[in-house]
Motif scaffolding. Structure first.
Motif, PDB file in Angstrom:
ATOM      1  N   MET A 258      46.060 -12.987  38.398  1.00 38.96           N
ATOM      2  CA  MET A 258      47.441 -13.326  38.092  1.00 38.96           C
ATOM      3  C   MET A 258      48.372 -12.385  38.862  1.00 38.96           C
ATOM      4  N   SER A 259      49.415 -12.938  39.389  1.00 38.14           N
ATOM      5  CA  SER A 259      50.412 -12.164  40.113  1.00 38.14           C
ATOM      6  C   SER A 259      51.273 -11.368  39.137  1.00 38.14           C
ATOM      7  N   ILE A 260      51.756 -10.212  39.588  1.00 36.35           N
ATOM      8  CA  ILE A 260      52.686  -9.466  38.742  1.00 36.35           C
ATOM      9  C   ILE A 260      54.114  -9.988  38.898  1.00 36.35           C
ATOM     10  N   ARG A 261      54.321 -10.904  39.836  1.00 35.25           N
ATOM     11  CA  ARG A 261      55.649 -11.488  40.028  1.00 35.25           C
ATOM     12  C   ARG A 261      55.932 -12.545  38.974  1.00 35.25           C
ATOM     13  N   PHE A 262      57.204 -12.666  38.623  1.00 35.40           N
ATOM     14  CA  PHE A 262      57.645 -13.740  37.750  1.00 35.40           C
ATOM     15  C   PHE A 262      57.784 -15.020  38.560  1.00 35.40           C
ATOM     16  N   THR A 263      57.568 -16.163  37.934  1.00 33.14           N
ATOM     17  CA  THR A 263      57.965 -17.427  38.537  1.00 33.14           C
ATOM     18  C   THR A 263      59.498 -17.474  38.481  1.00 33.14           C
ATOM     19  N   PRO A 264      60.147 -18.347  39.221  1.00 34.41           N
ATOM     20  CA  PRO A 264      61.612 -18.428  39.109  1.00 34.41           C
ATOM     21  C   PRO A 264      62.091 -18.681  37.675  1.00 34.41           C
ATOM     22  N   ASP A 265      61.426 -19.556  36.936  1.00 28.87           N
ATOM     23  CA  ASP A 265      61.828 -19.805  35.549  1.00 28.87           C
ATOM     24  C   ASP A 265      61.646 -18.561  34.684  1.00 28.87           C
TER      25      ASP A 265
ATOM     26  N   TRP B  18      54.887   3.157  32.738  1.00 26.38           N
ATOM     27  CA  TRP B  18      54.619   2.448  33.988  1.00 26.38           C
ATOM     28  C   TRP B  18      54.043   1.056  33.726  1.00 26.38           C
ATOM     29  N   ALA B  19      53.132   0.950  32.771  1.00 18.77           N
ATOM     30  CA  ALA B  19      52.475  -0.331  32.490  1.00 18.77           C
ATOM     31  C   ALA B  19      53.414  -1.330  31.822  1.00 18.77           C
ATOM     32  N   GLU B  20      54.633  -0.903  31.454  1.00 17.42           N
ATOM     33  CA  GLU B  20      55.608  -1.796  30.824  1.00 17.42           C
ATOM     34  C   GLU B  20      56.725  -2.198  31.777  1.00 17.42           C
ATOM     35  N   LEU B  21      56.810  -1.565  32.935  1.00 18.26           N
ATOM     36  CA  LEU B  21      57.952  -1.789  33.820  1.00 18.26           C
ATOM     37  C   LEU B  21      58.009  -3.238  34.296  1.00 18.26           C
ATOM     38  N   ALA B  22      59.199  -3.806  34.187  1.00 16.24           N
ATOM     39  CA  ALA B  22      59.456  -5.167  34.662  1.00 16.24           C
ATOM     40  C   ALA B  22      60.880  -5.200  35.188  1.00 16.24           C
ATOM     41  N   ALA B  23      61.111  -6.014  36.216  1.00 11.08           N
ATOM     42  CA  ALA B  23      62.449  -6.098  36.792  1.00 11.08           C
ATOM     43  C   ALA B  23      62.614  -7.387  37.571  1.00 11.08           C
ATOM     44  N   VAL B  24      63.881  -7.770  37.727  1.00  7.21           N
ATOM     45  CA  VAL B  24      64.266  -8.871  38.606  1.00  7.21           C
ATOM     46  C   VAL B  24      65.427  -8.360  39.442  1.00  7.21           C
ATOM     47  N   HIS B  25      65.291  -8.486  40.752  1.00 13.79           N
ATOM     48  CA  HIS B  25      66.335  -8.070  41.698  1.00 13.79           C
ATOM     49  C   HIS B  25      66.754  -9.290  42.504  1.00 13.79           C
ATOM     50  N   LEU B  26      68.068  -9.537  42.515  1.00 16.23           N
ATOM     51  CA  LEU B  26      68.620 -10.697  43.220  1.00 16.23           C
ATOM     52  C   LEU B  26      69.605 -10.220  44.281  1.00 16.23           C
ATOM     53  N   THR B  27      69.650 -10.912  45.398  1.00 14.09           N
ATOM     54  CA  THR B  27      70.666 -10.670  46.414  1.00 14.09           C
ATOM     55  C   THR B  27      71.434 -11.971  46.613  1.00 14.09           C
ATOM     56  N   GLY B  28      72.689 -11.837  47.019  1.00 10.16           N
ATOM     57  CA  GLY B  28      73.487 -13.037  47.209  1.00 10.16           C
ATOM     58  C   GLY B  28      74.932 -12.698  47.482  1.00 10.16           C
ATOM     59  N   SER B  29      75.824 -13.558  46.998  1.00 16.00           N
ATOM     60  CA  SER B  29      77.253 -13.343  47.218  1.00 16.00           C
ATOM     61  C   SER B  29      77.999 -13.419  45.895  1.00 16.00           C
TER      62      SER B  29
ATOM     63  N   ILE C  33      63.978 -13.922  45.248  1.00 11.12           N
ATOM     64  CA  ILE C  33      63.892 -13.236  43.955  1.00 11.12           C
ATOM     65  C   ILE C  33      62.779 -12.207  44.066  1.00 11.12           C
ATOM     66  N   LEU C  34      63.146 -10.945  43.945  1.00 14.46           N
ATOM     67  CA  LEU C  34      62.160  -9.870  43.911  1.00 14.46           C
ATOM     68  C   LEU C  34      61.921  -9.554  42.442  1.00 14.46           C
ATOM     69  N   SER C  35      60.676  -9.654  41.996  1.00 13.42           N
ATOM     70  CA  SER C  35      60.396  -9.420  40.583  1.00 13.42           C
ATOM     71  C   SER C  35      59.015  -8.816  40.419  1.00 13.42           C
ATOM     72  N   TRP C  36      58.846  -8.129  39.298  1.00 16.63           N
ATOM     73  CA  TRP C  36      57.529  -7.622  38.957  1.00 16.63           C
ATOM     74  C   TRP C  36      57.459  -7.386  37.456  1.00 16.63           C
ATOM     75  N   ASP C  37      56.246  -7.466  36.943  1.00 17.85           N
ATOM     76  CA  ASP C  37      55.974  -7.223  35.534  1.00 17.85           C
ATOM     77  C   ASP C  37      54.630  -6.501  35.472  1.00 17.85           C
ATOM     78  N   ASN C  38      54.685  -5.179  35.387  1.00 16.99           N
ATOM     79  CA  ASN C  38      53.463  -4.381  35.404  1.00 16.99           C
ATOM     80  C   ASN C  38      52.559  -4.637  34.214  1.00 16.99           C
ATOM     81  N   SER C  39      53.077  -5.235  33.149  1.00 17.48           N
ATOM     82  CA  SER C  39      52.221  -5.537  31.999  1.00 17.48           C
ATOM     83  C   SER C  39      51.167  -6.576  32.355  1.00 17.48           C
ATOM     84  N   ARG C  40      51.320  -7.248  33.474  1.00 21.44           N
ATOM     85  CA  ARG C  40      50.351  -8.256  33.919  1.00 21.44           C
ATOM     86  C   ARG C  40      49.167  -7.625  34.641  1.00 21.44           C
TER      87      ARG C  40
END
Length: 151
Positions: A1-8, A75-86, A139-146
């Motif tokens: 399983m990827s540590i990345r989130f799906t867009p949803d 560390w094992a709980e870290l999760a984030a979503v980073h967006l770029t845009g206007s 969308i840059l994302s990660w969920d270390n709990s995965r």
């Protein structure tokens, strides 16, 4: 399983966050990163701010921006979503009204009543504008709990 989130999953994570981190650019190109309260409207990020702030001047001068939400302590709980845009100042009443309603639902219990604020703060916060951040497709994302840790 990827540590990345799906867009949803990423958007659900963003919607659950209380505070986001908005980055805009100064005239000399250096970033300014500030915490903001925000709401999600049609997969865009909306926040309000006093009209006379430097944040509004930066947005009007250069629409490039980034937005981050994160959670976790270990560390094992870290999760984030980073967006770029206007980002832009919103000038249509239907959007401003929708944002006000969403803000009331999300932050009613966290706000300070304006009559409890010092008069100078009341004046600053009485004239607000709505900013709308529209992310690009990255969308840059990660969920270390995965991550499956070894014993």
């Amino acid at each position: 399983m990827s540590i990345r989130f799906t867009p949803d999953e990423a958007w659900a994570f963003v919607e659950r966050a209380h505070t986001g981190i908005l980055t805009t650019l100064r005239a000399d190109g250096w970033p300014v990163t500030l915490p903001v309260w925000f709401v999600v409207l049609d997969r865009t990020i909306c926040c309000t701010t006093p009209a006379g702030t430097k944040k509004v001047a930066r947005v009007r001068r250069d629409p490039r921006a980034a937005f981050l939400v994160e959670s976790g302590h270990a560390w094992a709980e870290l999760a984030a979503v980073h967006l770029t845009g206007s980002i832009a100042v919103v000038s249509d009443e239907p959007t401003e009204s929708a944002v006000r309603q969403l803000f009331e639902a999300k932050y009613a219990s966290s706000r300070v009543a304006s009559d409890r604020m010092p008069s100078a703060a009341q004046r600053v916060y009485s004239d607000r504008v709505t900013l709308r951040f529209t992310p690009d497709d990255r969308i840059l994302s990660w969920d270390n709990s995965r991550i499956t840790l070894r014993d």
